[in-house]
Write a protein that holds these residues in place. Structure first.
Motif, mmCIF file in Angstrom:
data_model
loop_
_atom_site.group_PDB
_atom_site.id
_atom_site.type_symbol
_atom_site.label_atom_id
_atom_site.label_comp_id
_atom_site.label_asym_id
_atom_site.label_seq_id
_atom_site.Cartn_x
_atom_site.Cartn_y
_atom_site.Cartn_z
ATOM 1 N N TYR A 63 0.969 -1.312 -0.092
ATOM 2 C CA TYR A 63 -0.058 0.741 -0.052
ATOM 3 C C TYR A 63 0.791 0.768 0.326
ATOM 4 N N ALA A 64 0.398 1.923 -1.254
ATOM 5 C CA ALA A 64 1.762 3.468 -0.752
ATOM 6 C C ALA A 64 1.053 4.435 -0.170
ATOM 7 N N SER A 65 1.674 4.487 0.995
ATOM 8 C CA SER A 65 1.011 5.051 2.579
ATOM 9 C C SER A 65 0.867 6.924 1.572
ATOM 10 N N LYS A 66 1.411 7.434 1.079
ATOM 11 C CA LYS A 66 1.677 8.517 0.470
ATOM 12 C C LYS A 66 0.237 8.881 0.077
ATOM 13 N N ALA A 67 -0.531 8.327 -0.484
ATOM 14 C CA ALA A 67 -1.990 8.730 -0.526
ATOM 15 C C ALA A 67 -3.416 9.155 0.585
ATOM 16 N N LEU A 84 3.745 -2.187 3.085
ATOM 17 C CA LEU A 84 3.743 -0.511 2.880
ATOM 18 C C LEU A 84 4.760 0.065 2.315
ATOM 19 N N ASP A 85 4.815 1.050 1.920
ATOM 20 C CA ASP A 85 5.542 1.843 0.631
ATOM 21 C C ASP A 85 5.814 3.177 1.233
ATOM 22 N N VAL A 86 6.697 3.733 2.130
ATOM 23 C CA VAL A 86 6.722 4.892 2.816
ATOM 24 C C VAL A 86 7.731 5.747 1.888
ATOM 25 N N ILE A 204 14.251 -4.477 -9.579
ATOM 26 C CA ILE A 204 13.571 -3.561 -10.303
ATOM 27 C C ILE A 204 12.566 -2.941 -10.336
ATOM 28 N N HIS A 205 12.729 -1.580 -9.867
ATOM 29 C CA HIS A 205 11.211 -0.799 -10.057
ATOM 30 C C HIS A 205 10.592 0.090 -10.984
ATOM 31 N N CYS A 206 9.688 0.674 -10.947
ATOM 32 C CA CYS A 206 9.604 0.931 -11.926
ATOM 33 C C CYS A 206 7.965 1.695 -11.227
ATOM 34 N N GLY A 209 3.129 6.270 -12.883
ATOM 35 C CA GLY A 209 2.592 7.532 -12.962
ATOM 36 C C GLY A 209 1.032 7.469 -12.302
ATOM 37 N N SER A 210 0.617 8.635 -12.010
ATOM 38 C CA SER A 210 -0.528 7.831 -11.168
ATOM 39 C C SER A 210 -2.254 8.459 -11.594
ATOM 40 N N GLN A 211 -3.400 8.304 -11.353
ATOM 41 C CA GLN A 211 -4.557 8.077 -12.047
ATOM 42 C C GLN A 211 -4.192 8.083 -13.457
ATOM 43 N N GLY A 246 5.140 -0.338 -9.410
ATOM 44 C CA GLY A 246 5.027 0.767 -8.808
ATOM 45 C C GLY A 246 2.737 0.950 -8.421
ATOM 46 N N GLY A 247 2.193 2.020 -8.261
ATOM 47 C CA GLY A 247 1.056 2.214 -8.268
ATOM 48 C C GLY A 247 0.351 2.208 -9.701
ATOM 49 N N GLY A 248 -0.304 3.545 -9.332
ATOM 50 C CA GLY A 248 -0.926 4.203 -10.481
ATOM 51 C C GLY A 248 -2.695 4.547 -11.197
ATOM 52 N N PHE A 307 2.882 -5.056 -6.590
ATOM 53 C CA PHE A 307 2.366 -3.636 -7.414
ATOM 54 C C PHE A 307 1.812 -2.854 -5.785
ATOM 55 N N GLU A 308 2.197 -1.354 -6.193
ATOM 56 C CA GLU A 308 1.926 -0.556 -5.175
ATOM 57 C C GLU A 308 1.310 0.527 -5.339
ATOM 58 N N PRO A 309 -0.459 -0.211 -4.987
ATOM 59 C CA PRO A 309 -1.328 1.259 -5.305
ATOM 60 C C PRO A 309 -1.679 1.220 -3.639
ATOM 61 N N GLY A 310 -2.167 3.029 -4.012
ATOM 62 C CA GLY A 310 -2.574 4.185 -3.101
ATOM 63 C C GLY A 310 -3.830 4.863 -3.279
HETATM 64 C C1 LIG Z 1 7.234 4.980 -6.479
HETATM 65 C C2 LIG Z 1 5.570 4.874 -5.734
HETATM 66 N N1 LIG Z 1 4.801 3.939 -6.099
HETATM 67 C C3 LIG Z 1 2.992 4.176 -5.823
HETATM 68 C C4 LIG Z 1 2.410 5.342 -5.685
HETATM 69 C C5 LIG Z 1 1.469 5.285 -5.499
HETATM 70 O O1 LIG Z 1 0.081 5.410 -6.664
HETATM 71 P P1 LIG Z 1 -1.466 6.128 -6.905
HETATM 72 O O2 LIG Z 1 -1.452 6.065 -5.339
HETATM 73 O O3 LIG Z 1 -1.388 6.566 -8.208
HETATM 74 O O4 LIG Z 1 -1.476 3.876 -6.858
HETATM 75 C C6 LIG Z 1 3.082 6.194 -5.942
HETATM 76 C C7 LIG Z 1 2.796 7.248 -6.049
HETATM 77 O O5 LIG Z 1 2.756 9.004 -6.926
HETATM 78 C C8 LIG Z 1 4.916 6.284 -6.223
HETATM 79 O O6 LIG Z 1 5.653 7.466 -6.407
#
Ligand SMILES: Cc1ncc(COP(=O)(O)O)c(C=O)c1O
Length: 466
Positions: A63-67, A84-86, A204-206, A209-211, A246-248, A307-310
């Motif tokens: 889970y991409a916690s920045k969301a 958890l992604d921080v 490796i990670h990429c 983008g988002s939305q 990643g997420g997005g 996968f890193e969805p937020g």
């Molecule tokens: C490295 C990384 N992973 C995951 C995300 C989550 O993206 P989203 O919230 O669009 O799923 C972001 C958001 O910018 C990110 O920078």
């Protein structure tokens, strides 16, 4: 009438979140108020964790916690078994304080400080996603000084334009994030990591983008990353065991907007019918299939897939409640309703031109709707939350709700104009509970240190020297 999962409208009770009337929540906890349905959050997380169990069991959802991150949210993520992604020392600190298992943390960021790296290594985070070569050296040095081997990802920039807002596009070749996948820099970074005694290259990670509303950039990225893993095997003899894509995935902020990921399965359909419709599962399965195909083509074993969805986990799970303060009619006929929050609790419209829907939160039995521009109370003309919200005739004291408020709002809040931050309330099992208290005026000045006298009169111990 169902508006979003766990958010519905009842003409006699008004807007209901997890079965609780929004107006009662506003009365009990005050406004502005972020309200999350925990059932909705858990349901999205489960959709993510269950979607690949049959076709790609070696997959992990981070889970991409920045969301959206609060200590309670970290508890939910832990309970649902996600990682958890921080992306800062602050997010890491909060996660650790919430007893989140460090071995399930991926530490991101494009400019991690030495202190943050030391904190992450000593906490024993599961992976550090290295953004650049300077950081690679820093992490190696820190791991060596602590006498440990740190598991890492290398964040690469595949040069894909996902056709989202430019501020949300992170995988293009001139992005500030990651190591560009051209001119051999990425292969050099792998070589350096493999040669570092205290780093273990896990993957490796990429993150492109988002939305994003279309599977194709994700499929393209998956193919590019697997092809690069094959190049690493061929040139350096190392089989990279993990791949993080990643997420997005985008969400539908306004009803009627098209979008594959807006819980309507790409049909731009009515959210009242069918709800999520498996959009997350369809997306994950398409990407996982592409990874498998690319591995087969390259004769590679399938990697563990992350996968890193937020946004797609939390956006739809929340609404923000506001109280209307003033209502005006402009000479051109535009109706303006000003609420008690604005760009400090939701900067997205001003920052990205993000669009939202708002609904009346009280009981409502139909009748004429008027188009209102819903504005905040900040000293900026751009402080508009919803450009055109169709609402019954509003009066001061009415409660309105901005929908799909769960992602990148609380986490991007500010104290602009010295507005105290709203409280955050979660709803679960027919109960509401505060997970973050509303800030007080006293909180706003808690870190202020005014001088007791003029600077000239203050001695060096007060005003400092140089
Ligand atoms: C490295 C990384 N992973 C995951 C995300 C989550 O993206 P989203 O919230 O669009 O799923 C972001 C958001 O910018 C990110 O920078």
């Amino acid at each position: 009438m169902r508006i979003r999962p766990y958010i519905e409208f009842d003409p006699d009770r008004g807007l209901l979140i997890g079965g609780l009337p929004a107006v009662s929540l506003a009365k009990k906890h005050g406004t502005p108020l972020y309200v999350y349905s925990e059932d909705a959050i858990r349901e999205s997380m489960r959709e993510y964790t269950s979607s690949l169990s049959d076709i790609y069991p070696t997959s992990t959802i981070v889970y991409a916690s920045k969301a959206y991150l609060t200590m309670r949210m970290a508890q939910l993520v832990r309970e649902e078994g996600l990682w958890l992604d921080v992306s800062s020392g602050g997010e890491l600190y909060l996660a650790l304080k919430a007893n989140f298992p460090p071995e399930r943390i991926v530490f991101h960021g494009n400019n991690k400080s030495e202190e943050e790296i030391a904190m992450a290594v000593s906490a024993g985070v599961g992976r550090i996603a290295i953004d650049n070569v300077t950081e690679l050296e820093r992490v190696q040095k820190e791991a060596a000084s602590q006498g440990v081997v740190q598991k890492v990802f290398l964040r690469l920039t595949p040069g894909i334009d996902p056709h989202t807002h430019e501020y949300l596009s992170t995988g293009v070749i001139d992005s500030k994030f990651g190591i560009p996948m051209h001119s051999g820099q990425h292969l050099d970074a792998v070589r350096m990591t493999l040669a570092s005694e205290n780093l273990e290259l896990m993957g490796i990670h990429c993150h492109i983008g988002s939305q994003i509303f279309d599977d194709s950039p994700f499929l393209l990225a998956a193919g590019i990353m697997v092809d690069f893993a094959a190049e690493v095997r061929d040139k350096l003899g190392y089989v990279i065991p993990e791949l993080d894509l990643g997420g997005g995935l985008g969400v539908r902020y306004k009803s009627g907007c098209p979008g594959i990921c807006g819980r309507d399965g790409g049909r731009g359909g009515n959210p009242d019918v069918g709800g999520r419709n498996g959009a997350i599962a369809r997306h994950l399965r398409a990407v996982a299939k592409r990874v498998k195909e690319a591995c087969l083509r390259n004769g590679l074993p399938v990697p563990r897939l992350f996968f890193e969805p937020g946004r797609s986990i939390v956006a739809e799970a929340a609404v923000t409640l506001y109280t209307v303060g003033t209502v005006k009619a402009l000479p051109n006929g535009t109706l303006i309703a000003a609420v008690d929050g604005g760009m400090s609790d939701n900067p997205r419209p001003a920052l990205y031109g993000a669009e939202y829907d708002a609904v009346f939160a009280g009981p409502y039995h139909g009748g004429g709707l008027l188009s209102y521009r819903l504005v905040g109370k900040h000293c900026e003309e751009g402080d508009t939350l919803v450009r055109s919200a169709y609402l019954p005739r509003l009066s001061p004291g009415d409660v309105v709700a901005v929908l799909v408020s769960g992602a990148y709002q609380y986490s991007m809040r500010s104290n602009y104009n010295h507005l105290p931050n709203p409280a955050v309330v979660h709803v679960s099992g027919g109960k509401s509970f505060v997970v973050v208290e509303r800030e007080t005026l006293e909180d706003l000045i808690a870190k202020e240190r005014p001088l007791p006298c003029s600077l000239e009169e203050a001695g060096p111990e007060v005003a400092g020297e140089n």
